[in-house]
Write an enzyme that holds these catalytic residues in place. Structure first.
Site, mmCIF file in Angstrom:
data_model
loop_
_atom_site.group_PDB
_atom_site.id
_atom_site.type_symbol
_atom_site.label_atom_id
_atom_site.label_comp_id
_atom_site.label_asym_id
_atom_site.label_seq_id
_atom_site.Cartn_x
_atom_site.Cartn_y
_atom_site.Cartn_z
ATOM 1 N N ALA A 1 75.044 74.141 51.455
ATOM 2 C CA ALA A 1 73.856 74.343 50.610
ATOM 3 C C ALA A 1 73.173 73.015 50.327
ATOM 4 O O ALA A 1 72.899 72.664 49.185
ATOM 5 C CB ALA A 1 74.251 75.054 49.319
ATOM 6 N N ALA B 1 69.934 70.474 51.969
ATOM 7 C CA ALA B 1 68.477 70.628 51.954
ATOM 8 C C ALA B 1 68.068 71.997 52.505
ATOM 9 O O ALA B 1 67.430 72.801 51.813
ATOM 10 C CB ALA B 1 67.849 69.493 52.769
ATOM 11 N N MET B 2 68.446 72.283 53.745
ATOM 12 C CA MET B 2 68.010 73.545 54.360
ATOM 13 C C MET B 2 68.721 74.745 53.744
ATOM 14 O O MET B 2 68.124 75.811 53.559
ATOM 15 C CB MET B 2 68.266 73.510 55.869
ATOM 16 N N GLY B 3 69.995 74.581 53.410
ATOM 17 C CA GLY B 3 70.740 75.675 52.778
ATOM 18 C C GLY B 3 70.117 76.041 51.440
ATOM 19 O O GLY B 3 70.061 77.221 51.061
ATOM 20 N N ALA C 1 63.138 70.694 54.902
ATOM 21 C CA ALA C 1 63.600 70.663 53.513
ATOM 22 C C ALA C 1 64.169 69.293 53.199
ATOM 23 O O ALA C 1 64.582 68.564 54.101
ATOM 24 C CB ALA C 1 64.695 71.721 53.309
ATOM 25 N N LYS D 1 63.816 73.801 70.897
ATOM 26 C CA LYS D 1 63.917 73.079 69.617
ATOM 27 C C LYS D 1 64.737 71.800 69.802
ATOM 28 O O LYS D 1 64.445 70.770 69.185
ATOM 29 C CB LYS D 1 64.549 73.972 68.539
ATOM 30 N N ASN E 1 63.954 62.904 66.507
ATOM 31 C CA ASN E 1 64.978 62.462 65.551
ATOM 32 C C ASN E 1 65.512 61.071 65.885
ATOM 33 O O ASN E 1 65.516 60.179 65.032
ATOM 34 C CB ASN E 1 66.122 63.484 65.471
HETATM 35 P P1 NAD Z 1 72.352 68.467 54.475
HETATM 36 O O1 NAD Z 1 73.259 67.332 54.754
HETATM 37 O O2 NAD Z 1 71.299 68.322 53.422
HETATM 38 O O3 NAD Z 1 73.210 69.757 54.125
HETATM 39 C C1 NAD Z 1 74.472 70.029 54.633
HETATM 40 C C2 NAD Z 1 75.340 70.404 53.439
HETATM 41 O O4 NAD Z 1 76.563 70.920 53.915
HETATM 42 C C3 NAD Z 1 75.642 69.221 52.534
HETATM 43 O O5 NAD Z 1 75.183 69.487 51.224
HETATM 44 C C4 NAD Z 1 77.167 69.113 52.595
HETATM 45 O O6 NAD Z 1 77.746 68.749 51.332
HETATM 46 C C5 NAD Z 1 77.567 70.511 53.003
HETATM 47 N N1 NAD Z 1 78.853 70.556 53.711
HETATM 48 C C6 NAD Z 1 79.164 69.966 54.879
HETATM 49 N N2 NAD Z 1 80.438 70.228 55.236
HETATM 50 C C7 NAD Z 1 80.941 71.029 54.288
HETATM 51 C C8 NAD Z 1 82.198 71.653 54.094
HETATM 52 N N3 NAD Z 1 83.219 71.524 54.950
HETATM 53 N N4 NAD Z 1 82.356 72.391 52.994
HETATM 54 C C9 NAD Z 1 81.364 72.546 52.114
HETATM 55 N N5 NAD Z 1 80.157 71.982 52.231
HETATM 56 C C10 NAD Z 1 79.938 71.234 53.305
HETATM 57 O O7 NAD Z 1 71.690 68.866 55.883
HETATM 58 P P2 NAD Z 1 70.313 69.635 56.176
HETATM 59 O O8 NAD Z 1 69.198 68.664 56.264
HETATM 60 O O9 NAD Z 1 70.215 70.802 55.279
HETATM 61 O O10 NAD Z 1 70.586 70.103 57.672
HETATM 62 C C11 NAD Z 1 71.406 71.223 58.009
HETATM 63 C C12 NAD Z 1 71.118 71.563 59.470
HETATM 64 O O11 NAD Z 1 69.734 71.962 59.592
HETATM 65 C C13 NAD Z 1 71.295 70.382 60.433
HETATM 66 O O12 NAD Z 1 71.767 70.829 61.681
HETATM 67 C C14 NAD Z 1 69.857 69.853 60.586
HETATM 68 O O13 NAD Z 1 69.652 69.151 61.798
HETATM 69 C C15 NAD Z 1 69.095 71.156 60.558
HETATM 70 N N6 NAD Z 1 67.668 71.028 60.161
HETATM 71 C C16 NAD Z 1 67.299 70.267 59.105
HETATM 72 C C17 NAD Z 1 65.939 70.208 58.759
HETATM 73 C C18 NAD Z 1 65.485 69.440 57.552
HETATM 74 O O14 NAD Z 1 64.263 69.322 57.362
HETATM 75 N N7 NAD Z 1 66.379 68.938 56.695
HETATM 76 C C19 NAD Z 1 64.991 70.930 59.488
HETATM 77 C C20 NAD Z 1 65.434 71.735 60.541
HETATM 78 C C21 NAD Z 1 66.768 71.779 60.869
HETATM 79 C C1 AOT Z 2 61.490 69.225 62.244
HETATM 80 N N1 AOT Z 2 62.588 68.512 61.813
HETATM 81 O O1 AOT Z 2 64.249 69.663 62.800
HETATM 82 C C2 AOT Z 2 61.393 70.577 62.016
HETATM 83 O O2 AOT Z 2 64.364 67.023 60.671
HETATM 84 O O3 AOT Z 2 65.930 67.666 62.041
HETATM 85 C C3 AOT Z 2 64.799 67.750 61.569
HETATM 86 C C4 AOT Z 2 63.867 68.752 62.127
HETATM 87 C C5 AOT Z 2 60.265 71.249 62.462
HETATM 88 C C6 AOT Z 2 59.245 70.551 63.084
HETATM 89 C C7 AOT Z 2 59.367 69.194 63.275
HETATM 90 C C8 AOT Z 2 60.477 68.536 62.846
#
Ligand code: NAD
Ligand code: AOT
Length: 313
Positions: free
Chosen positions: A8, A10-12, A132, A188, A196
């Site tokens: 949970a 950023a994205m969660g 997020a 993607k 990235n």
């Molecule tokens: P994040 O680091 O903010 O969130 C991951 C969470 O998982 C953390 O809060 C961490 O504490 C928790 N976690 C990890 N291992 C754990 C465990 N064993 N038990 C309990 N909690 C645990 O990451 P995010 O930015 O939300 O990214 C998540 C995925 O989404 C990644 O693959 C990322 O590349 C992808 N993504 C992110 C974005 C973005 O804008 N942030 C956009 C698109 C895709």
């Molecule tokens: C992103 N960003 O996927 C999402 O930050 O890992 C990331 C990611 C949608 C469009 C462009 C970038």
């Protein structure tokens, strides 16, 4: 639907919040003690396109999950790639023979990890163009718009995948049931494989990268390496279409001013990156297939060197 958000951050927080607000029974699972404490005391607070939303959503540490005596209909996997296995190992008690898992992580090959814990018929793959960020424990910053594409990886999962598409769309997540999610995952991966690593090494946002004259050649070359390897997995990427797709992200009025999550991880938070699951995965596959992937190899090495220099954990 009863939904667990596995990771949970950023994205969660985005998916958990939006699905909670649309009436689903959501639980959050995360290992960050300050985040758990803040959400339990104050709720999950989101700056949602400039409006403050506070949602009271139950949150549990992974070690608390076994004693919950609960099973869920859907688990949304949103850890970082190198955290996925440990997460699933600690939430096995939530899974029964009807529980489905949707993986929305960036990168390639996550279904191999998830299939250690659930049958392939219960696995959905997805990609998302939502973004997020977290401003601190319990505080999410959720701006802009996005979409989700998803599909079951085995035919038996189709009905459930269509149901998930509906509840995501009801939550405002703009979900589409895909007829070739593996293509979407590779497409993607090209977005992340170009933006990235380069934004992380150059310490810049997406618009800054996109407006440099030398960027187009770097981005096209990386896409070409992804496409050459993907073809060996029977995925045909139209390189021009993928380049134009990546180029849409350069717009400062869209996601252009966003720092990709890899930049947030390494440069902002000193954390290890997902590079081995993006460009590194293509390098490894290329090596096994005797396909040269020099830009992916070099970018993976640069990011690992930067992780070392910054003593990332
Ligand atoms: P994040 O680091 O903010 O969130 C991951 C969470 O998982 C953390 O809060 C961490 O504490 C928790 N976690 C990890 N291992 C754990 C465990 N064993 N038990 C309990 N909690 C645990 O990451 P995010 O930015 O939300 O990214 C998540 C995925 O989404 C990644 O693959 C990322 O590349 C992808 N993504 C992110 C974005 C973005 O804008 N942030 C956009 C698109 C895709
Ligand atoms: C992103 N960003 O996927 C999402 O930050 O890992 C990331 C990611 C949608 C469009 C462009 C970038």
């Amino acid at each position: 639907m009863k939904i667990a958000i596995a990771g949970a951050g950023a994205m969660g927080s985005r998916f958990g919040l939006m699905l909670h607000e649309s009436g689903n029974e959501v639980i959050l699972i995360d290992q960050w003690p300050d985040h758990i404490k803040a959400i339990r005391e104050n709720g999950l607070i989101a700056n949602f396109n400039g409006e403050t939303i506070v949602a009271q959503i139950p949150i549990y540490a992974p070690e608390e999950v076994a004693s919950l005596d609960q099973e869920v209909d859907l688990i949304i996997a949103l850890t970082k790639a190198n955290q996925l296995d440990a997460m699933f190992n600690s939430i096995k008690s939530l899974i029964n023979e009807t529980t489905h898992v949707i993986c929305l992580l960036n990168g390639l090959g996550h279904e191999d990890v998830i299939s250690k814990y659930v049958a392939k018929e219960q696995i959905l793959l997805g990609i998302t163009m939502w973004t997020a960020g977290l401003e601190g424990p319990g505080k999410a910053k959720l701006f802009g718009t996005g979409e989700v594409e998803l599909e079951n990886i085995e035919p038996a999962g189709a009905d459930f995948a269509k149901k998930v598409t509906e509840i995501f769309t009801e939550a405002g997540l703009n979900a589409v049931y895909s007829d070739n999610v593996k293509h979407s995952v590779w497409r993607k991966a090209c977005v992340n494989g170009t933006l990235n690593g380069l934004c992380t090494i150059l310490d810049c946002n997406i618009t800054d990268l996109g407006t440099q004259a030398v960027s187009e050649n770097m981005i096209r070359t990386i896409i070409h390496e992804f496409a050459t390897v993907a073809l060996k997995e029977n995925i045909t990427l139209d390189e021009e279409e993928v380049y134009q797709h990546v180029a849409t992200t350069f717009d400062p009025n869209g996601v252009g001013l966003h720092h990709p999550s890899m930049h947030q991880d390494l440069i902002k938070n000193n954390r290890l990156t997902e590079i081995d699951y993006i460009n590194g995965a293509v390098s490894r596959k290329g090596q096994a297939l005797q396909i040269a992937t020099p830009y992916c190899d070099f970018l993976t090495s640069l990011v690992h060197a930067k992780e070392g220099i910054l003593k990332a954990k």
